[in-house]
Design a protein around this motif. Structure first.
Motif, PDB file in Angstrom:
ATOM      1  N   SER A 126      13.109 -16.700  20.354  1.00 17.18           N
ATOM      2  CA  SER A 126      12.514 -15.486  19.787  1.00 17.18           C
ATOM      3  C   SER A 126      13.382 -14.969  18.652  1.00 17.18           C
ATOM      4  O   SER A 126      14.618 -14.948  18.758  1.00 17.18           O
ATOM      5  N   TYR A 127      12.732 -14.579  17.554  1.00 19.88           N
ATOM      6  CA  TYR A 127      13.443 -14.104  16.370  1.00 19.88           C
ATOM      7  C   TYR A 127      12.822 -12.784  15.899  1.00 19.88           C
ATOM      8  O   TYR A 127      11.593 -12.709  15.736  1.00 19.88           O
ATOM      9  N   PRO A 128      13.638 -11.756  15.660  1.00 19.56           N
ATOM     10  CA  PRO A 128      13.090 -10.496  15.119  1.00 19.56           C
ATOM     11  C   PRO A 128      12.391 -10.748  13.786  1.00 19.56           C
ATOM     12  O   PRO A 128      12.853 -11.551  12.971  1.00 19.56           O
ATOM     13  N   ALA A 129      11.269 -10.074  13.583  1.00 24.04           N
ATOM     14  CA  ALA A 129      10.442 -10.362  12.407  1.00 24.04           C
ATOM     15  C   ALA A 129       9.927  -9.082  11.772  1.00 24.04           C
ATOM     16  O   ALA A 129       9.782  -8.044  12.433  1.00 24.04           O
ATOM     17  N   ALA A 130       9.652  -9.172  10.463  1.00 25.51           N
ATOM     18  CA  ALA A 130       9.037  -8.088   9.703  1.00 25.51           C
ATOM     19  C   ALA A 130       7.659  -8.538   9.233  1.00 25.51           C
ATOM     20  O   ALA A 130       7.491  -9.669   8.778  1.00 25.51           O
ATOM     21  N   ILE A 131       6.681  -7.662   9.378  1.00 23.18           N
ATOM     22  CA  ILE A 131       5.289  -7.988   9.066  1.00 23.18           C
ATOM     23  C   ILE A 131       4.908  -7.358   7.728  1.00 23.18           C
ATOM     24  O   ILE A 131       5.139  -6.166   7.515  1.00 23.18           O
ATOM     25  N   GLU A 132       4.351  -8.182   6.856  1.00 25.32           N
ATOM     26  CA  GLU A 132       3.913  -7.696   5.551  1.00 25.32           C
ATOM     27  C   GLU A 132       2.531  -8.246   5.244  1.00 25.32           C
ATOM     28  O   GLU A 132       2.171  -9.334   5.702  1.00 25.32           O
ATOM     29  N   GLY A 133       1.767  -7.491   4.457  1.00 25.00           N
ATOM     30  CA  GLY A 133       0.469  -7.975   4.020  1.00 25.00           C
ATOM     31  C   GLY A 133       0.624  -9.162   3.082  1.00 25.00           C
ATOM     32  O   GLY A 133       1.665  -9.337   2.435  1.00 25.00           O
ATOM     33  N   LYS A 134      -0.414  -9.973   3.024  1.00 28.72           N
ATOM     34  CA  LYS A 134      -0.364 -11.124   2.119  1.00 28.72           C
ATOM     35  C   LYS A 134      -0.148 -10.666   0.696  1.00 28.72           C
ATOM     36  O   LYS A 134       0.515 -11.338  -0.096  1.00 28.72           O
ATOM     37  N   GLN A 135      -0.717  -9.528   0.346  1.00 26.68           N
ATOM     38  CA  GLN A 135      -0.479  -8.900  -0.943  1.00 26.68           C
ATOM     39  C   GLN A 135      -0.277  -7.411  -0.730  1.00 26.68           C
ATOM     40  O   GLN A 135      -1.131  -6.743  -0.160  1.00 26.68           O
ATOM     41  N   ASP A 136       0.854  -6.906  -1.150  1.00 22.46           N
ATOM     42  CA  ASP A 136       1.111  -5.471  -1.162  1.00 22.46           C
ATOM     43  C   ASP A 136       1.231  -5.062  -2.627  1.00 22.46           C
ATOM     44  O   ASP A 136       2.283  -5.238  -3.248  1.00 22.46           O
ATOM     45  N   ILE A 137       0.150  -4.542  -3.183  1.00 24.93           N
ATOM     46  CA  ILE A 137       0.078  -4.287  -4.619  1.00 24.93           C
ATOM     47  C   ILE A 137       0.233  -2.798  -4.886  1.00 24.93           C
ATOM     48  O   ILE A 137      -0.551  -1.978  -4.383  1.00 24.93           O
ATOM     49  N   GLU A 138       1.234  -2.459  -5.679  1.00 24.81           N
ATOM     50  CA  GLU A 138       1.408  -1.068  -6.082  1.00 24.81           C
ATOM     51  C   GLU A 138       0.396  -0.740  -7.176  1.00 24.81           C
ATOM     52  O   GLU A 138       0.260  -1.473  -8.157  1.00 24.81           O
ATOM     53  N   ILE A 139      -0.310   0.349  -7.001  1.00 21.75           N
ATOM     54  CA  ILE A 139      -1.305   0.802  -7.980  1.00 21.75           C
ATOM     55  C   ILE A 139      -0.661   1.858  -8.867  1.00 21.75           C
ATOM     56  O   ILE A 139      -0.305   2.939  -8.394  1.00 21.75           O
ATOM     57  N   ARG A 140      -0.529   1.524 -10.142  1.00 24.09           N
ATOM     58  CA  ARG A 140       0.088   2.440 -11.096  1.00 24.09           C
ATOM     59  C   ARG A 140      -0.870   2.688 -12.256  1.00 24.09           C
ATOM     60  O   ARG A 140      -1.574   1.774 -12.689  1.00 24.09           O
ATOM     61  N   PRO A 141      -0.895   3.913 -12.801  1.00 26.77           N
ATOM     62  CA  PRO A 141      -1.775   4.188 -13.944  1.00 26.77           C
ATOM     63  C   PRO A 141      -1.233   3.542 -15.214  1.00 26.77           C
ATOM     64  O   PRO A 141      -0.015   3.430 -15.395  1.00 26.77           O
ATOM     65  N   GLN A 142      -2.121   3.105 -16.065  1.00 20.06           N
ATOM     66  CA  GLN A 142      -1.716   2.547 -17.351  1.00 20.06           C
ATOM     67  C   GLN A 142      -1.903   3.531 -18.491  1.00 20.06           C
ATOM     68  O   GLN A 142      -1.506   3.257 -19.618  1.00 20.06           O
ATOM     69  N   VAL A 143      -2.511   4.678 -18.183  1.00 19.81           N
ATOM     70  CA  VAL A 143      -2.632   5.767 -19.153  1.00 19.81           C
ATOM     71  C   VAL A 143      -2.270   7.068 -18.456  1.00 19.81           C
ATOM     72  O   VAL A 143      -2.281   7.159 -17.229  1.00 19.81           O
ATOM     73  N   GLY A 144      -1.940   8.081 -19.259  1.00 19.36           N
ATOM     74  CA  GLY A 144      -1.574   9.369 -18.706  1.00 19.36           C
ATOM     75  C   GLY A 144      -2.734  10.339 -18.692  1.00 19.36           C
ATOM     76  O   GLY A 144      -3.679  10.219 -19.470  1.00 19.36           O
ATOM     77  N   GLY A 145      -2.649  11.302 -17.793  1.00 18.66           N
ATOM     78  CA  GLY A 145      -3.680  12.328 -17.723  1.00 18.66           C
ATOM     79  C   GLY A 145      -3.754  12.940 -16.338  1.00 18.66           C
ATOM     80  O   GLY A 145      -3.005  12.574 -15.425  1.00 18.66           O
ATOM     81  N   PHE A 146      -4.678  13.892 -16.196  1.00 21.48           N
ATOM     82  CA  PHE A 146      -4.889  14.544 -14.902  1.00 21.48           C
ATOM     83  C   PHE A 146      -5.888  13.741 -14.072  1.00 21.48           C
ATOM     84  O   PHE A 146      -6.897  13.267 -14.592  1.00 21.48           O
ATOM     85  N   ILE A 147      -5.601  13.615 -12.771  1.00 23.75           N
ATOM     86  CA  ILE A 147      -6.548  12.958 -11.857  1.00 23.75           C
ATOM     87  C   ILE A 147      -7.728  13.902 -11.641  1.00 23.75           C
ATOM     88  O   ILE A 147      -7.555  15.058 -11.253  1.00 23.75           O
ATOM     89  N   THR A 148      -8.922  13.413 -11.908  1.00 23.65           N
ATOM     90  CA  THR A 148     -10.124  14.245 -11.744  1.00 23.65           C
ATOM     91  C   THR A 148     -10.945  13.853 -10.520  1.00 23.65           C
ATOM     92  O   THR A 148     -11.810  14.620 -10.101  1.00 23.65           O
ATOM     93  N   LYS A 149     -10.665  12.668  -9.945  1.00 23.56           N
ATOM     94  CA  LYS A 149     -11.461  12.239  -8.792  1.00 23.56           C
ATOM     95  C   LYS A 149     -10.686  11.218  -7.975  1.00 23.56           C
ATOM     96  O   LYS A 149     -10.004  10.347  -8.516  1.00 23.56           O
ATOM     97  N   LEU A 150     -10.800  11.335  -6.645  1.00 21.02           N
ATOM     98  CA  LEU A 150     -10.284  10.323  -5.717  1.00 21.02           C
ATOM     99  C   LEU A 150     -11.473   9.554  -5.159  1.00 21.02           C
ATOM    100  O   LEU A 150     -12.378  10.148  -4.583  1.00 21.02           O
ATOM    101  N   GLY A 151     -11.448   8.248  -5.314  1.00 27.16           N
ATOM    102  CA  GLY A 151     -12.555   7.431  -4.828  1.00 27.16           C
ATOM    103  C   GLY A 151     -12.375   6.945  -3.408  1.00 27.16           C
ATOM    104  O   GLY A 151     -13.329   6.445  -2.798  1.00 27.16           O
ATOM    105  N   VAL A 152     -11.159   7.078  -2.854  1.00 19.98           N
ATOM    106  CA  VAL A 152     -10.870   6.560  -1.501  1.00 19.98           C
ATOM    107  C   VAL A 152      -9.927   7.535  -0.811  1.00 19.98           C
ATOM    108  O   VAL A 152      -9.406   8.471  -1.422  1.00 19.98           O
TER     109      VAL A 152
END
Length: 400
Positions: free
Chosen positions: A57-83
């Motif tokens: 038995s070996y201690p393990a860390a679980i990660e998603g196949k892809q952990d993608i950071e979502i960053r804005p590519q333009v600046g401005g005020f957030i006007t809506k959350l879709g999720v």
């Protein structure tokens, strides 16, 4: 009067019988009084090799196949959350909307600039054509013709620049609609409607984790990897030699899906002397979460090994000892090396004992080095303990 005396004698007899039984029981079980030379009886096992299936038995860390950071590519005020946090999203689904007003204006301005540039090109082309005709008629010189051609080239370059600016403006406008780059699950959302964000923010808008499959990372010592490499050769062969592995979760339960070890890091961590491995597990019900922990359990077969019960050992200064019974039935404290198994009951002996050795497996706390005992089998010891228990229960019943 006689009846009372008889009852008193009977009660006294029972008390003596119970006292005698307690003395007898004290010498049974782990320390049973032998019939010869006053030697104490101890359960002894003759060691034999066996083939067994073991687990590491070996201690393990679980990660998603892809952990993608979502960053804005333009600046401005957030006007809506879709999720919201924890939502399951599909690739291309809108996550955030950034105020698009200024970017729409930029697109309109760029479109106007393109039209102006197109008109300038058309004018420059006509002028250059006219100058060419005049030059052919020898009405103007080559200087004026070349100037007209230069103006045409400049106008065409300005048109290309205006089109590029239009592409950039449209792209920036599209960036105001922040979408998911893959299927996955939404992580925490630190920014809400009204928050001012930009491409330089330190904390991402959120994280989308693709958890249809999970990567489980664990480490193996350099020594263990070298042993496997010597047995199997190349890294590819080492990976092929691994059986399907299991994942023990943080609550102690075993995950229903089995996994496959797919990669071995080519670099050994000098600070820990270990190498990192990755196993992949399917996650159809999304039970596993990115950032979780657990233990990877690797089954393996081991031939010609010696197993002993943990209760047959005593630990002194982080070293383990057993009492080996010699030919004259005297015990000798012997240091051994063991590997602990996951069953919580046995040790796998790696050094210090061999097949045919006899060791005491019960009552070792009362033994001393060089002490002579009367060996009995584990079955005989169990039978005597059971018999003593029955006698005790019977006497207790009669006393009532």
């Amino acid at each position: 009067m006689k009846t009372k005396i008889n009852r008193s004698l009977t009660s006294r007899a029972w008390q003596l019988a119970v006292f005698a039984l307690s003395i007898s029981l004290a010498s049974c079980g782990n320390k049973q009084q032998g019939g010869m030379e006053g030697q104490l009886e101890y359960a002894v096992r003759t060691l034999q090799t066996t083939n067994t299936e073991l687990q590491s038995s070996y201690p393990a860390a679980i990660e998603g196949k892809q952990d993608i950071e979502i960053r804005p590519q333009v600046g401005g005020f957030i006007t809506k959350l879709g999720v919201d946090e924890g939502d399951v999203v599909r690739k291309g689904q809108t996550l955030f909307v950034i105020d698009p007003v200024q970017y729409k204006a930029a697109v309109q301005q760029a479109e106007a600039s393109v039209k102006v540039a197109q008109a300038a090109v058309a004018t420059a082309v006509l002028t250059a054509k006219n100058k060419k005709d005049l030059f052919d008629q020898k009405i103007i010189g080559s200087y004026e013709l070349q100037m007209a051609e230069n103006n045409r080239i400049t106008a065409e370059a300005n048109l290309s620049q205006a089109k590029a600016q239009l592409i950039t403006a449209r792209q920036n406008l599209s960036y105001t609609n922040v979408t998911s780059p893959s299927n996955g699950v939404v992580g925490t959302i630190p920014y809400r409607v009204g928050s001012l964000v930009s491409s330089s923010i330190a904390t991402p808008l959120t994280t989308v984790s693709n958890i249809d499959e999970m990567f489980v990372y664990f480490s193996m010592t350099e020594k263990q990897l070298l042993e496997m490499s010597r047995q199997n050769g190349t890294t590819a062969n080492v990976l092929k030699s691994f059986p399907a592995v299991q994942l023990k979760l943080a609550d102690g339960s075993v995950y229903t899906e089995t996994g496959k070890i797919e990669t071995v890091s080519g670099v050994i961590d000098q600070s820990t002397g270990s190498v990192r491995l990755r196993a992949t597990f399917k996650n159809p019900n999304h039970l596993l979460k990115s950032g979780g922990s657990g233990s990877v359990v690797i089954p393996y077969k081991s031939d010609n090994v010696i197993l002993i019960p943990q209760t047959a050992t005593v630990e002194v200064q982080d070293k383990k000892y057993v009492y080996v019974v010699k030919a004259d039935n005297k015990v000798a404290s012997t240091m051994i090396e063991v590997a602990q198994l996951d069953n919580g009951a046995d040790y796998l002996v790696t050094a210090g004992l061999k097949a045919g050795d006899r060791i005491v497996v019960e009552g070792i706390a009362s033994l001393q080095d060089g002490m002579q005992i009367k060996p009995i089998t584990e079955a005989e010891s169990a039978a005597k303990q059971e018999q003593a228990a029955h006698m005790s229960a019977g006497l207790a019943g009669k006393k009532k």
